[in-house]
Structure formats: structure tokens, C-alpha cells
Design a protein around this motif. Structure first.
Motif, PDB file in Angstrom:
ATOM      1  N   LYS B 320       0.734  -1.109   0.012  1.00 50.29           N
ATOM      2  CA  LYS B 320       0.032  -0.139   0.101  1.00 50.29           C
ATOM      3  C   LYS B 320       0.943   1.149   0.027  1.00 50.29           C
ATOM      4  O   LYS B 320       1.801   1.397   0.836  1.00 50.29           O
ATOM      5  N   ALA B 321       0.420   2.172  -1.020  1.00 50.18           N
ATOM      6  CA  ALA B 321       1.324   3.389  -0.989  1.00 50.18           C
ATOM      7  C   ALA B 321       0.685   4.537  -0.312  1.00 50.18           C
ATOM      8  O   ALA B 321      -0.496   4.700  -0.604  1.00 50.18           O
ATOM      9  N   VAL B 322       1.143   5.079   0.564  1.00 49.49           N
ATOM     10  CA  VAL B 322       0.666   6.334   1.299  1.00 49.49           C
ATOM     11  C   VAL B 322       1.782   7.320   1.396  1.00 49.49           C
ATOM     12  O   VAL B 322       2.883   7.206   1.100  1.00 49.49           O
ATOM     13  N   LYS B 323       1.282   8.548   1.742  1.00 47.07           N
ATOM     14  CA  LYS B 323       2.203   9.619   2.022  1.00 47.07           C
ATOM     15  C   LYS B 323       2.205   9.828   3.627  1.00 47.07           C
ATOM     16  O   LYS B 323       1.360   9.683   4.529  1.00 47.07           O
TER      17      LYS B 323
END
Lengths: 421, 421
Positions: B320-323
Motif C-alpha cells: 500500500k502506497a501512502v504519504k
């Protein structure tokens, strides 16, 4: 939460401790690495030998032997010698640096191996020092920590082939309702299949409990009392679904009374799940959840979760509180605090949350996509798309309580009052 | 990803399908609710009977019978009559509304039961209509969906006592390295305990794979070739750890060649894990991960995860890509893209991420707390506390690839190039 108790601990094999809760504090029983080792393929040398090495005046060293990882050198590195060493191998006595393979010239002369070095190497160059990762005695994890793959690596490193974990609380699940059919039965007029028991079983397992799933029972006071007494013998926590309201066949309140259980609360100013009853009896827990699937689901996440997790000393036993932007209008006001089944999407730039399907307590379909609950404090207003709302999620790490934001509470006064209880 | 294949499907009991991946599309096989039912305890009436009811002119109805949930009325509701009905019970024929228990006055006269109603009731009031939650034929979930407690409730509702799920890919795990001791062995000079195999096993299980954990093996070309050939027979995916670099005892490249496996890549411009090798052979996968614990961990999450999940048709198979906001300085620049083990904290107001311990590929302790990877694109600069960074998390739902943010890439040009491959 004052009634929380630990149900015990047990030793499980390292290969079966995934996702269990550590019951012991964990310290490093030795340094990591346990010896000075080489982080590269290269040559272990005495750095002084290279003090005058240069492009024009290379230093030549006699290579005594080669050691791979797991082997220990038979020789010491004395002045004028080197030992070929592979990544992970222990630095031989007498060596104080490693020069990488690609920085030397290897040669054979009269059956002997030599290297030429054309640069100076500093003492301690390219050595992974004993204890540089972790020093013996360092505290690594404490009881109540969920065991992740990373923690399993650490447990293996320190030789724990078995691990002390908290026993899984045994959650008995008994659905009540004359309208219930078993999942493998065909539909009949006036009846529906039991879905709550299977759902709650999956919720409890996801929390880390062991589950006893009992055959559902009809609404009959005497036989239900017998069933509940029997189930309670085998369970630490007994969840019933249905029978908690005020209808003619809602027998749970009478059964709690007959058991002599201490009812902690039996009405909650919330929607859905207002008829949830929680009681304790001889150190065990009784959760009387609503028979409506969504109300049952919400009651389980809000009230069963913290009991299951706290009994294993998990420090954040409640649903995770996060903030999100409401992705749809939610115009219907309600005097009670609502917990709306919702889809929380962790967009790259932040959280968006949208109600999941029909917001009725009897709704099954809203549970399908839901991964969270939007919390809408009771009041006279609806909520608009774009509003910031508090959201509770049952995935991942949890939160402590009370949730640390006024978004979850009617007003700061209410929040303070709750905190003081 | 072009080599992805599905390993098959199997039927499992509803009680054992938690967290498995649905292999069938799911539609509603009947309406929910399957009949008109009462959402409250009350009286089923014909609303026309209340047309003139008021405080001063109550209407009196003869109560014919009482039906609890699961029972069907023996009588029809004709004008002048009512049937006492409990929550969940089927609305009797002839009734078109329900009035709640607390809004009527009940009375007995000559052994017969009556109610008085002092208000008008509208047709359809307080009826949960057949199909209002879900209509027969509605598509509910498709193959590739992870089975949650909510989905289990839906499966139970529609009578699925067994569920078709994708077979778990069988992941064989074989650690190589003469330096390795088993977890129950005491430390010896130059040796360390095998932690990678247990860690990778836990990672693979968390992804949803079945695991064959093999005894670790020494660095010996011939016996390793034999071992790998044997393990590959029993596995869909074979992960080896160690032996992938260029040292004297790094035999994996030679073994892949001897097997005739198609090496997809064997060097990656990343840190750690640059020596990761991935190959396919007769429809099976070979992952040669680094023997360094952190590099091994990262390689498993970045490369094994999407293969395991895609083989079960999971739509977001990548981390999962998050900032997040960087919670600490990270001054060390690196020409290669780094994946820094980190602690991602979902604060109420947003994500904060902090490097977890020692950032060396051999580090075990950095894995202990890590729940994510900070992605720092290669370049000449370090990173300051407070910077926005891209983070990959292996908990919860994943992402598609390429990750939808320039934060993960050196420049938009690089990103475009990657996308076009």
C-alpha cells in the motif's frame, strides 16, 4: 475495563506464533552480530600494512586461506598476510579491516596466492562490529506486543524455538431466534438463515480469540438458560445474538438475572446497537448483542474487541480512530450517536470515507464492503460531503480510549464527562 | 507480472474461509429480507382502520394472535383486527403497516385481547420490505475479494456453507549459508541462527500463502542443486535466502543456470536487496532473496507479495502506497532508491513515518518495530524531518502499481519510463 483479566499464557512453537500476542518481555540474550564480521566479500588485513600503499607502490600480501561465512579462520593475520573472507564470516584474529574484492589484484606465484593493494585502508574499515545492531541486554519487546514477521526474525535470532504467548480468550457464540435457519437449510416462510454467528466468529478470530460456535437456539426461556449455562462453562466470553430487546421472546435480560450476572449496561445511546447488554459473571463475560446483523457487528467491534485484546495486554485494544473526509452527503439527523458502516479509502493524500450501502440496523449488504464506522455524534444536523468526520477502523493497530478527538463526541463538555467516568 | 498464473481453487467450509480469497463471483440468490417483515415489536394492522383515529376517538382492534420472529400468522388481518408481531416476524396477509407496541393501549375483554389506537397510521409504515436491503440477482462480490467477517455474513445469508476460494500458493522456503544454525542450537564461533526462513514464512503466511519450511542448507553447489530441485517439486514458489551475490560460495546464479530457469532480473538499483534474483521455471517461481535479514524482508514484500496475491486475483497486490511526514532527519544520500524500514504512525491528523533503528541491510533489530518502508528515490540529497515522503505498508489493503505518486520516483521522466515497460 475494570473487569479485564488475563486468561493465561502458553508456549507455542516459533512456526505457529504468527499474530499471537507476546506474553513475555524480550531482551537480547547476546550481541548482534555476535562477533565482528565482514559485510562484504574481500580480504581481511592488518591496516598498518597499507600505510604506504599507492598506485605506484602497491603492497603485496600473502593470502593464507579463504573463509566463507560460517567458517573460522585457521590462521591469524600477521603483518604481510591476508585472509580471503566472504560476507558474513568472522573477522580473523590480527585483522582490523577488510578491503573489498574488487579493489585488489589477485595473483598466484609458485602455488601461493597473493594480493596487491594500491591504496591505504583505515583500521575498522568494512567491519560489522559485534553488537552494532543490538547489544546484549537491550530490551526488544514487551508483553502485549503482537507478533509480526519482524518479531519472529528477532525471536529466531535469539534462539526462541518456542514462544510464550497469551492464551486466546475462548469466545463462545450462540445465536438465538426462532426465525433462524442454519446456513445449509433452504429458506422457509418467515425464517432467515443465521448469519450473525458466522460473522461474529470471524470477527472474534480476527481479534485473536479462539471460537466455540454453537448451534443456534429457539427463543425459549428455560432451554436457553440451560444452553447459556452450559456454554459459559466452556467459554471465557459468551456472545449471544438476539433476544436482548423488550419483545415477548427477548429472554436474555431474564436469563442474566436468573444467572445472577452483574449487568454492566444494557442500553446505550447509540445507533445501531442500542440494546446491547454486557454483563460479568464469575470472572467471565456475557455479551448480549442485537440480532440485527449490522447492530451485532458494531456491538462486537466496539465492546467485545477491547475485552478480547486487553485480556492479552494489548495496549491499544480499541478500534483505530482516524480522521477522514466524508465522501457523500449524510443528511439524516439523529439524536443518538451513530456508527455508520462505511468504506474508508486511504487515498494517497488522505482518508475518504463513504457510507456503505443501506444504513439500517438489519442490513446485511452494508457489511459487505464496510471496513470502518463513521462516527456521527448525536444532534439535530445532518452531515455534508466534504465534512471532516471521525472514523473507527478495525484493521491494523488499534487506539486507546477515549478517542483523542472532539469529532467523536457531541461537545467538548461531553467528552470531558466521559473521560472522568 | 506477465508470468502470473492461478494455482487453482478449492471449496472450504464457511467456518474456515476467513481471510481467504473468494474464487467465485457472488450474487444474491434471493431477496433480503426474503419477505416483508416487522422492524419493531408492535401490531400488524390494516392502516385504513386508523383513518379516523385520534386522541378523542381511538380505534379499537381485536388482536387475533401473537407471532414471534420465525412464526407465520395463522390468521389474516381483516378490518377491525390486528396481530401482535415481534421484530423480524413476517407481516401477515392483509396487514399493510405496523404500529409500535408503545403507541397502543392493550386491554383484555371477556378473554379476548384488544388494542386502542389514537393516531392514524399510514400504509407501509414500519415495514421492512422484501428486497429492500438486497434484490435477488444483485452482484455482491467478485472473485479476488478477500473474505472478511462482513462477507462471511453475506455468504451465510445466501446459504453458502462451503465457499469456493483460490488455492493458497505453496511457498517453499530454503535458507542457504554454512554460517546458519537452527533456532534451537547454541551459538558457535562464526555462526548465527537462521532467522530469515522463519521471518519469510511468516510474511508469506500473512500474504495468504501456504508454507513449506525446509531445513537450512550449507553452501555446496551440488547438494543445493539437488535440494532446490526437490523443493521445487513440492512448491509453486520457491524462496531461497542467501547465496545470490558474487562471493565464492554464492551458488544460486549457477543453480538457476543449471536448472534452465528463465532469470527475469538479478540486480536491482535499490538498497537494500540489490542482489535479489527472480526467475521462472516450468510455470513455477524462484525468488533468490538476500541472506541479509532486512534485504530479505524488503525483497519478500516488494517482489513475492504481488506474485502470491495476483495468483489469487487480488486486485491490489502490491504494498500500500501512502504519504507521510518524515519524523526524523535522514541525511545520508544514496545514488540508489532506498527502502528504509520504518514505523508508520497513523496519527489522527495524518501519517508520520520514522526510520526504525539501524539502516543496514544486515540489521535484525530494525525489523522489530517496522511496519512500513520509507521510499527515498536515489539522488544526491538527504531528507529532512518534516519532508513529505512516499511510504509502502504491508498491512491492510494494497495498492496497484506503479504507485501513483512522483514521491516514489526520481523524477517524472523516470516514472514515465517505468510505466511504459
Amino acid at each position: 475495563m475494570n473487569h479485564i483479566r488475563v486468561w493465561g499464557t502458553e508456549e507455542v512453537p516459533l512456526t505457529e506464533c504468527d499474530n499471537r500476542i507476546l506474553a513475555q518481555d524480550l531482551s537480547a540474550s547476546h550481541d548482534v552480530p555476535p562477533f565482528n564480521r565482514s559485510p562484504y566479500d574481500g580480504f581481511a588485513i592488518n591496516s598498518k600494512d597499507t600505510a604506504d600503499a599507492s598506485e605506484t607502490q602497491p603492497v603485496k600480501l600473502h593470502v593464507l586461506e579463504t573463509i566463507g561465512a560460517g567458517h573460522v579462520a585457521a590462521n591469524k593475520v600477521k603483518s604481510g598476510t591476508a585472509i580471503r573472507i566472504m560476507t558474513g564470516a568472522q573477522i580473523p584474529d590480527g585483522a582490523d579491516a577488510v578491503i573489498m574484492l574488487e579493489l585488489v589484484k589477485e595473483m598466484d606465484e609458485s602455488g601461493k596466492s597473493f594480493i596487491e593493494i594500491k591504496r591505504t585502508v583505515k583500521s575498522n574499515d568494512n567491519i560489522s562490529f559485534q553488537g552494532e545492531d543490538t547489544k546484549e541486554g537491550t530490551k526488544l519487546a514487551e508483553a502485549g506486543t503482537r507478533i509480526t514477521p519482524g518479531l519472529i526474525a528477532v525471536l529466531a535470532t535469539f534462539g526462541h524455538h518456542t514462544v510464550s504467548v497469551f492464551k486466546k480468550p475462548v469466545v463462545g457464540i450462540l445465536s438465538t431466534g426462532t426465525e433462524l435457519l442454519d446456513v445449509n437449510e433452504p429458506l422457509q416462510p418467515g425464517k432467515i438463515r443465521n448469519s450473525n454467528a458466522y460473522m461474529v466468529a470471524a470477527q472474534a478470530k480476527a481479534m485473536g480469540a479462539a471460537v466455540n460456535l454453537y448451534q443456534h437456539r429457539e427463543d425459549d426461556l428455560d432451554s436457553l438458560y440451560e444452553n447459556i449455562t452450559e456454554c459459559l462453562k466452556e467459554s471465557d466470553i459468551l456472545i449471544t445474538t438476539g433476544g436482548v430487546s423488550v419483545g415477548d421472546y427477548d429472554y436474555l435480560p431474564a436469563i442474566y438475572e436468573k444467572l445472577g450476572a452483574e449487568v454492566l449496561f444494557n442500553k446505550i445511546a447509540m445507533r445501531p446497537g442500542s440494546v446491547t447488554t454486557v454483563a460479568v459473571h464469575k470472572g467471565k463475560w456475557l455479551f448480549g448483542l442485537s440480532g440485527n446483523p449490522s447492530a451485532c457487528f458494531v456491538g462486537c467491534e466496539l465492546f467485545v474487541r477491547p475485552v478480547v485484546l486487553s485480556s492479552m495486554k494489548v495496549k491499544k485494544p480499541h478500534c483505530k480512530a482516524v480522521k477522514a473526509v466524508l465522501g457523500a452527503d449524510f443528511p439524516k439527523p439523529n439524536p443518538f450517536t451513530r456508527f455508520v458502516r462505511a468504506v474508508l479509502t486511504e487515498e494517497f493524500d488522505g482518508n475518504v470515507v463513504t457510507p456503505a450501502g443501506l444504513d439500517k440496523s438489519g442490513s446485511v449488504s452494508s457489511l459487505l464492503a464496510a471496513n470502518s464506522l463513521i462516527v456521527l455524534p448525536g444532534g439535530t444536523r445532518g452531515w455534508e460531503k466534504g465534512s471532516e468526520v471521525g472514523v473507527l477502523s478495525w484493521n491494523g493497530e488499534g487506539s486507546e480510549w477515549p478517542w483523542d478527538s472532539p469529532l467523536f463526541f457531541k461537545s467538548s463538555a461531553t467528552k470531558t464527562a466521559v473521560k472522568q467516568q
